[in-house]
Design a protein around this motif. Structure first.
Motif, mmCIF file in Angstrom:
data_model
loop_
_atom_site.group_PDB
_atom_site.id
_atom_site.type_symbol
_atom_site.label_atom_id
_atom_site.label_comp_id
_atom_site.label_asym_id
_atom_site.label_seq_id
_atom_site.Cartn_x
_atom_site.Cartn_y
_atom_site.Cartn_z
ATOM 1 N N MET A 15 -29.269 29.961 -30.328
ATOM 2 C CA MET A 15 -29.779 31.297 -30.129
ATOM 3 C C MET A 15 -29.450 31.768 -28.723
ATOM 4 N N ALA A 16 -29.231 33.038 -28.600
ATOM 5 C CA ALA A 16 -28.826 33.611 -27.318
ATOM 6 C C ALA A 16 -30.033 33.874 -26.418
ATOM 7 N N ARG A 17 -29.780 33.861 -25.141
ATOM 8 C CA ARG A 17 -30.808 34.091 -24.131
ATOM 9 C C ARG A 17 -30.588 35.450 -23.463
ATOM 10 N N ILE A 18 -31.570 35.866 -22.699
ATOM 11 C CA ILE A 18 -31.448 37.026 -21.822
ATOM 12 C C ILE A 18 -31.508 36.496 -20.403
ATOM 13 N N LEU A 19 -30.636 37.013 -19.538
ATOM 14 C CA LEU A 19 -30.577 36.583 -18.149
ATOM 15 C C LEU A 19 -30.935 37.758 -17.256
ATOM 16 N N ALA A 20 -31.780 37.509 -16.251
ATOM 17 C CA ALA A 20 -32.147 38.550 -15.285
ATOM 18 C C ALA A 20 -31.614 38.179 -13.915
ATOM 19 N N ILE A 21 -31.196 39.208 -13.183
ATOM 20 C CA ILE A 21 -30.628 39.034 -11.848
ATOM 21 C C ILE A 21 -31.424 39.877 -10.859
ATOM 22 N N ASP A 22 -31.947 39.233 -9.820
ATOM 23 C CA ASP A 22 -32.584 39.924 -8.697
ATOM 24 C C ASP A 22 -31.628 39.795 -7.515
ATOM 25 N N TYR A 23 -30.779 40.804 -7.350
ATOM 26 C CA TYR A 23 -29.696 40.784 -6.361
ATOM 27 C C TYR A 23 -30.234 40.954 -4.948
ATOM 28 N N GLY A 24 -29.663 40.193 -4.035
ATOM 29 C CA GLY A 24 -29.989 40.330 -2.622
ATOM 30 C C GLY A 24 -28.738 40.206 -1.781
ATOM 31 N N ARG A 29 -35.026 50.511 -5.826
ATOM 32 C CA ARG A 29 -35.290 51.908 -5.477
ATOM 33 C C ARG A 29 -36.426 51.955 -4.461
ATOM 34 N N LYS A 30 -36.482 53.065 -3.735
ATOM 35 C CA LYS A 30 -37.628 53.326 -2.870
ATOM 36 C C LYS A 30 -38.778 53.789 -3.752
ATOM 37 N N PRO A 38 -17.399 41.772 -20.814
ATOM 38 C CA PRO A 38 -17.503 42.948 -21.692
ATOM 39 C C PRO A 38 -18.283 42.705 -22.983
ATOM 40 N N ASP A 39 -18.453 41.463 -23.375
ATOM 41 C CA ASP A 39 -19.183 41.160 -24.605
ATOM 42 C C ASP A 39 -20.695 41.043 -24.402
ATOM 43 N N ILE A 40 -21.133 41.140 -23.136
ATOM 44 C CA ILE A 40 -22.562 41.018 -22.838
ATOM 45 C C ILE A 40 -23.038 42.349 -22.250
ATOM 46 N N PRO A 41 -23.934 43.046 -22.942
ATOM 47 C CA PRO A 41 -24.451 44.296 -22.377
ATOM 48 C C PRO A 41 -25.202 44.034 -21.066
ATOM 49 N N VAL A 42 -25.107 44.986 -20.150
ATOM 50 C CA VAL A 42 -25.804 44.907 -18.872
ATOM 51 C C VAL A 42 -26.731 46.111 -18.783
ATOM 52 N N LYS A 43 -27.973 45.858 -18.420
ATOM 53 C CA LYS A 43 -28.963 46.925 -18.347
ATOM 54 C C LYS A 43 -29.613 46.917 -16.971
ATOM 55 N N LEU A 44 -29.667 48.086 -16.321
ATOM 56 C CA LEU A 44 -30.365 48.217 -15.047
ATOM 57 C C LEU A 44 -31.866 48.366 -15.316
ATOM 58 N N ILE A 45 -32.673 47.607 -14.571
ATOM 59 C CA ILE A 45 -34.124 47.612 -14.741
ATOM 60 C C ILE A 45 -34.780 47.875 -13.378
ATOM 61 N N ASP A 46 -35.740 48.777 -13.357
ATOM 62 C CA ASP A 46 -36.473 49.091 -12.132
ATOM 63 C C ASP A 46 -37.127 47.818 -11.599
ATOM 64 N N ILE A 51 -29.609 48.872 -0.540
ATOM 65 C CA ILE A 51 -28.905 47.909 -1.384
ATOM 66 C C ILE A 51 -28.512 48.482 -2.751
ATOM 67 N N THR A 52 -29.064 49.627 -3.108
ATOM 68 C CA THR A 52 -28.782 50.228 -4.419
ATOM 69 C C THR A 52 -27.282 50.366 -4.698
ATOM 70 N N PRO A 53 -26.461 50.874 -3.752
ATOM 71 C CA PRO A 53 -25.023 50.991 -4.041
ATOM 72 C C PRO A 53 -24.353 49.642 -4.350
ATOM 73 N N LYS A 54 -24.798 48.579 -3.689
ATOM 74 C CA LYS A 54 -24.224 47.249 -3.957
ATOM 75 C C LYS A 54 -24.590 46.781 -5.359
ATOM 76 N N VAL A 55 -25.808 47.054 -5.777
ATOM 77 C CA VAL A 55 -26.241 46.665 -7.121
ATOM 78 C C VAL A 55 -25.461 47.463 -8.164
ATOM 79 N N GLU A 56 -25.253 48.736 -7.908
ATOM 80 C CA GLU A 56 -24.500 49.562 -8.854
ATOM 81 C C GLU A 56 -23.038 49.116 -8.931
#
Length: 138
Positions: A1-10, A59-60, A84-92, A68-73
């Protein structure tokens, strides 16, 4: 089964969290040097199936971009191109670092351990992911 991965970029470190295969519980995966992030993701995706990447969107408080927002984008675009086979979603991700620090206090970690910024990044990614999971179950 597939997982979901979250990234907290710094700028220096990036926290990673993943779900269990049933997508019920989020767990910290690692904190990696941001320069090594793409390489680490390639290694992880080679051994685990991931169906969605959640990328913390900083975000502020007023909703405007922070430094850091431009780097995350930019990373958002890179992830879409490289995987390309894995959707990426931006989350507040507002408040995740504060929530991570508070959870460290609540769990009884000593002050010295709470100063471990790598642990804060990993916990922040876990909070981001668990919040997403909880929202999906509502």
């Amino acid at each position: 089964m597939a997982r979901i991965l979250a990234i907290d970029y710094g700028k220096k470190r990036t926290g990673l969290a993943v779900t269990d295969p049933l997508k019920i519980i989020a767990s910290g995966l690692a904190t990696v040097d941001t320069e090594q992030l793409i390489w680490q993701l390639k290694q992880y995706f080679a051994k685990e199936t991931v169906e969605l990447i959640l990328l913390g969107h900083p975000r502020k408080l007023d909703g405007s971009d922070n430094e850091i927002t431009p780097k995350v984008e930019k990373l958002f675009g890179q992830l879409q191109k490289l995987f390309p086979d894995i959707p990426v979603k931006l989350i507040d991700e507002r408040f995740t670092s504060k929530m991570a620090f508070q959870s460290m206090i609540d769990s009884g970690l000593k002050k010295q351990d709470r100063q471990n910024k790598a642990l804060i990044d990993e916990i922040s990614a876990t909070i981001l992911l668990q919040g997403y999971l909880d929202g999906q179950q509502s």
